[in-house]
Design a protein around this motif. Structure first.
Motif, PDB file in Angstrom:
ATOM      1  N   ARG A  72       0.844  -1.213   0.000  1.00  0.00           N
ATOM      2  CA  ARG A  72       0.000   0.000   0.000  1.00  0.00           C
ATOM      3  C   ARG A  72       0.873   1.253   0.000  1.00  0.00           C
ATOM      4  NH1 ARG A  72      -3.872  -2.734   3.900  1.00  0.00           N
ATOM      5  NH2 ARG A  72      -5.609  -3.312   2.565  1.00  0.00           N
ATOM      6  N   GLU A  73       1.916   1.254   0.829  1.00  0.00           N
ATOM      7  CA  GLU A  73       2.822   2.404   0.898  1.00  0.00           C
ATOM      8  C   GLU A  73       3.525   2.633  -0.437  1.00  0.00           C
ATOM      9  OE1 GLU A  73       5.583   1.788   4.094  1.00  0.00           O
ATOM     10  OE2 GLU A  73       3.975   1.560   5.560  1.00  0.00           O
ATOM     11  N   GLU A  76       0.871   3.653  -3.440  1.00  0.00           N
ATOM     12  CA  GLU A  76       0.093   4.884  -3.267  1.00  0.00           C
ATOM     13  C   GLU A  76       0.684   6.016  -4.104  1.00  0.00           C
ATOM     14  OE1 GLU A  76      -0.496   7.861   0.390  1.00  0.00           O
ATOM     15  OE2 GLU A  76      -1.232   5.826   0.770  1.00  0.00           O
TER      16      GLU A  76
END
Length: 142
Positions: A72-73, A76
């Motif tokens: 996710r990091e 993004e």
């Protein structure tokens, strides 16, 4: 042409190479990415009781969040079409079944046996042999 990528995510340090590779391929081919996290409840049932988390599902939820946090990091703000999927079962079987809907599977390997240079890991090896699409296995640099 690669338009959809399935990346197996387990939250380990060595798995970061698989995630990074899937993101590079997604950018290169303008492909979507689905991160799949598979938990074998049979292996975690005792752990959930000893960890006092209350239920197997709560443990799966906690471990999924931890496993998915890195991707996710990293993804993004990239503009990549991204989804997550969590399933319970045997990791190799679930990844193989899910591979039917993808153009490429990316997975890492720990090579946990004493013969780590000769073997790629039981889950990765099974996925390579039985997946319904090409499989890219990546290893952390030593």
């Amino acid at each position: 042409m690669v338009k959809s990528i399935l990346v197996a995510v387990d939250g380990s340090e060595s798995n970061k190479v698989a995630v990074d590779t899937a993101i590079v391929y997604a950018k290169t081919f303008n492909a979507s990415v689905t991160a799949i996290c598979v938990f074998d409840i049979g292996n975690y049932g005792v752990l959930s009781q000893s960890a006092a988390v209350g239920s197997e599902q709560l443990l799966v939820d906690q471990m999924t969040e931890s496993a998915m946090s890195y991707i996710r990091e990293k993804i993004e703000g990239t503009g990549i079409d991204f989804r997550t999927k969590t399933v319970t079962g045997r990791p190799a079987e679930e990844i193989i079944n899910e591979s039917k809907g993808y153009d490429l599977v990316v997975c890492g390997t720990m090579g946990r046996t004493g013969l780590k240079r000769a073997l790629i890991g039981s889950v990765a090896e099974t996925v390579v042999r039985m997946a319904h699409c090409p499989v890219l296995v990546v290893r952390e640099e030593e």
